[in-house]
Design an enzyme around this catalytic site. Structure first.
Site, short mmCIF file in Angstrom:
data_model
loop_
_atom_site.label_atom_id
_atom_site.label_comp_id
_atom_site.label_asym_id
_atom_site.label_seq_id
_atom_site.Cartn_x
_atom_site.Cartn_y
_atom_site.Cartn_z
N GLY A 1 -6.04 4.29 5.51
CA GLY A 1 -5.94 2.91 6.02
C GLY A 1 -7.16 2.41 6.74
CB CYS B 1 -5.12 -18.63 -19.49
SG CYS B 1 -6.46 -18.80 -20.64
CD GLU B 2 -1.34 -16.19 -14.43
OE1 GLU B 2 -0.99 -16.50 -13.27
OE2 GLU B 2 -0.87 -15.23 -15.07
N1 LLP Z 1 -2.23 7.47 1.78
C1 LLP Z 1 -1.15 6.82 1.30
C2 LLP Z 1 0.14 7.46 1.32
C3 LLP Z 1 -1.30 5.53 0.80
O1 LLP Z 1 -0.23 4.89 0.33
C4 LLP Z 1 -2.58 4.93 0.80
C5 LLP Z 1 -2.74 3.58 0.28
C6 LLP Z 1 -3.67 5.65 1.28
C7 LLP Z 1 -3.46 6.93 1.78
C8 LLP Z 1 -5.08 5.13 1.29
O2 LLP Z 1 -5.22 3.96 2.03
P1 LLP Z 1 -6.68 3.34 2.28
O3 LLP Z 1 -7.45 4.33 3.15
O4 LLP Z 1 -7.32 3.16 0.98
O5 LLP Z 1 -6.42 2.07 2.96
N2 LLP Z 1 -4.05 -2.10 -3.08
C9 LLP Z 1 -4.22 -2.41 -1.67
C10 LLP Z 1 -4.16 -1.22 -0.82
C11 LLP Z 1 -2.86 -0.51 -0.96
C12 LLP Z 1 -2.95 0.84 -0.43
C13 LLP Z 1 -1.73 1.62 -0.72
N3 LLP Z 1 -1.75 2.90 -0.15
C14 LLP Z 1 -5.53 -3.15 -1.50
O6 LLP Z 1 -6.18 -3.41 -2.50
O7 LLP Z 1 -5.89 -3.52 -0.39
#
Ligand code: LLP
Length: 444
Positions: free
Chosen positions: A258, A367-368
């Site tokens: 995160g 196309c949106e």
């Molecule tokens: N661990 C778990 C259990 C997760 O679900 C995630 C991300 C991470 C680690 C890694 O998180 P990061 O360090 O990348 O923030 N598609 C969204 C982000 C969704 C993340 C989902 N889980 C975006 O593009 O911002």
């Protein structure tokens, strides 16, 4: 799988480093990106290997300098391209996977089973079997998961190494769609109402399981330390409860991923060093109370790969409407969905261009109405055939790409430290659209 011979683009590495900082107006940037576009086509994802290596080195250093035993697991969902995963593996990362597919990829990247954690809130039986067979840590998200894991391990004649995903009920303040630690979220077993505690209690009474840890992940693109500190406090309190009431000690405590990256010019946000420093006192007092020290696990995705990636695209047309100027590019939310899905902001540059700027919308190819990659941006005068560049696109870019509108998935190129550019994924050929389709005979 081996990549073909790579082309050398002199100065590419340094130029990408500058481009990440938004310095793209000079002729070197213009030459590099037009060279890459000519050689590999557009839309094109470009990754800078040295930045990926720098990010994992920095992240590990931030925590390893303060905590005795740290494990950094790369969250493959951010970017699951094999070459990228292998770079991170060689930088000392382990793997966090969320599907049978990512597990497969991690195994192809030659992670051993015990280097992999499998997390998902909804695991299918074949995924549970695959994770147990691989010897991965199975991170359970419900009592049903727990029963399924014990049964599967019994059936396979194995012992499943398990942990629980815990919902700490903490709001780290981020975009609603990527906020996962709050009580209302679908993820994890809640500390509240004693649910998480009962899960460990139940696990102890089931056969074929080895309880190894507790995990949580409170969201993504989290820009301040407060939510992590509160989460660590609550997780350590849970561990204390487990030790006191069940005499249970855990090998690891995983605080998830995160960690945010700055997307806006000049944005100042929490760094990994800030986070490590903020967690230290919470950890210290928690561990003192516990009487033992679990390993600290972390699961960054975005931080490790986001800043290393660029999306290069070409202007197909420039159109003046009564209200604004629209720049139509050959990429769209099929390539980079975050602006459309989350309202996420990305910087956009015209490499090699300078001069007076005016406000434009950068519109995608889909196309949106909603396919706008960036709105109201001050950019130099653009013409058909010019290039535009989006930095910070290494995470959740290609990994969330789709073939919507039958747009082929873009190619990915890796720029190495010696300025060689290697294709790590070929552009999808049109034949792929038909490759797995079947048509009943009378319709042929
Ligand atoms: N661990 C778990 C259990 C997760 O679900 C995630 C991300 C991470 C680690 C890694 O998180 P990061 O360090 O990348 O923030 N598609 C969204 C982000 C969704 C993340 C989902 N889980 C975006 O593009 O911002």
């Amino acid at each position: 799988l081996p990549a073909g011979a790579a082309d050398v683009f002199p100065g590419a590495r340094e130029c990408l480093g500058r481009a990440g900082r938004g310095e793209v107006a000079g002729p070197e940037a213009g030459n590099l990106f037009s060279g890459l576009a000519r050689r590999f086509g557009t839309p094109l994802y470009i990754y800078d290997e040295e930045t990926i290596r720098g990010q994992i080195r920095r992240f590990r250093q931030a925590f390893e300098s303060l905590f005795p035993r740290v494990r950094v697991l790369y969250a493959l969902k951010a970017n699951a391209s094999l070459a990228v995963v292998r770079i991170l593996k060689s930088g000392g990362a382990r793997a966090e996977v969320v599907s049978g597919g990512e597990l497969y990829l991690a195994r192809q990247a030659e992670f051993s089973g015990d280097q992999i954690m499998f997390t998902s809130s909804s695991k299918s039986p074949w995924e549970i079997d695959a994770a147990i067979r691989a010897g991965a840590v199975l991170n359970l998200d419900s009592f049903d998961d727990l029963e399924a894991a014990s049964e599967a391990a019994g059936r396979l004649g194995a012992r499943a190494t398990i942990s629980f995903r815990i919902n700490p009920g903490v709001d780290p303040t981020t975009l609603h769609q990527i906020n996962t630690g709050i009580t209302e979220s679908k993820f994890g077993l809640h500390i509240a109402s004693g649910i998480a505690f009962s899960a460990f209690e139940r696990a102890r009474r089931l056969p074929n399981l080895e309880i190894a840890g507790a995990q949580c992940h409170i969201g993504s693109q989290i820009a301040s330390t407060a939510g992590y500190e509160e989460t660590a406090r609550r997780m350590l309190a849970l561990l204390l409860d487990l030790r006191d009431k069940l005499d249970l000690t855990l090998r690891f405590l995983d605080l998830g991923g995160g960690i945010a990256i700055p997307y806006r010019p000049g944005e100042r946000i929490m760094t990994p060093e800030d986070l490590a420093r903020a967690l230290l006192p919470v950890w210290g007092s928690g561990v003192a109370a516990l009487g033992y020290e679990p390993e600290l696990w972390l699961e960054p995705g975005r931080f490790l790969v986001g800043p290393a990636g660029f999306l290069l695209m070409r202007v197909n047309s420039v159109k003046v409407t009564p209200v604004k100027t629209i720049v139509n590019v050959d990429a769209g939310f099929n390539d980079l969905i975050r602006p459309v899905l989350y309202g996420a902001y990305y910087r956009v540059f015209a490499p090699g261009k300078s001069g007076p700027t005016s406000s434009v919308d950068v519109a995608g190819v889909i196309c949106e109405t909603g396919d706008i990659l960036a709105s109201d941006r001050m950019l130099p005068r653009l013409c058909r055939g010019d290039l535009l560049l989006i930095p910070d696109a290494g995470a959740y870019g290609f990994s969330m790409a789709s073939e919507y509108n039958l747009q082929p998935l873009p190619a990915e190129v890796l720029v190495r430290s010696d300025d060689r550019a290697a294709v790590i994924r070929e552009r999808e050929p049109l034949e792929e659209f038909l490759r797995r389709q079947r048509v009943p005979e009378d319709l042929l």
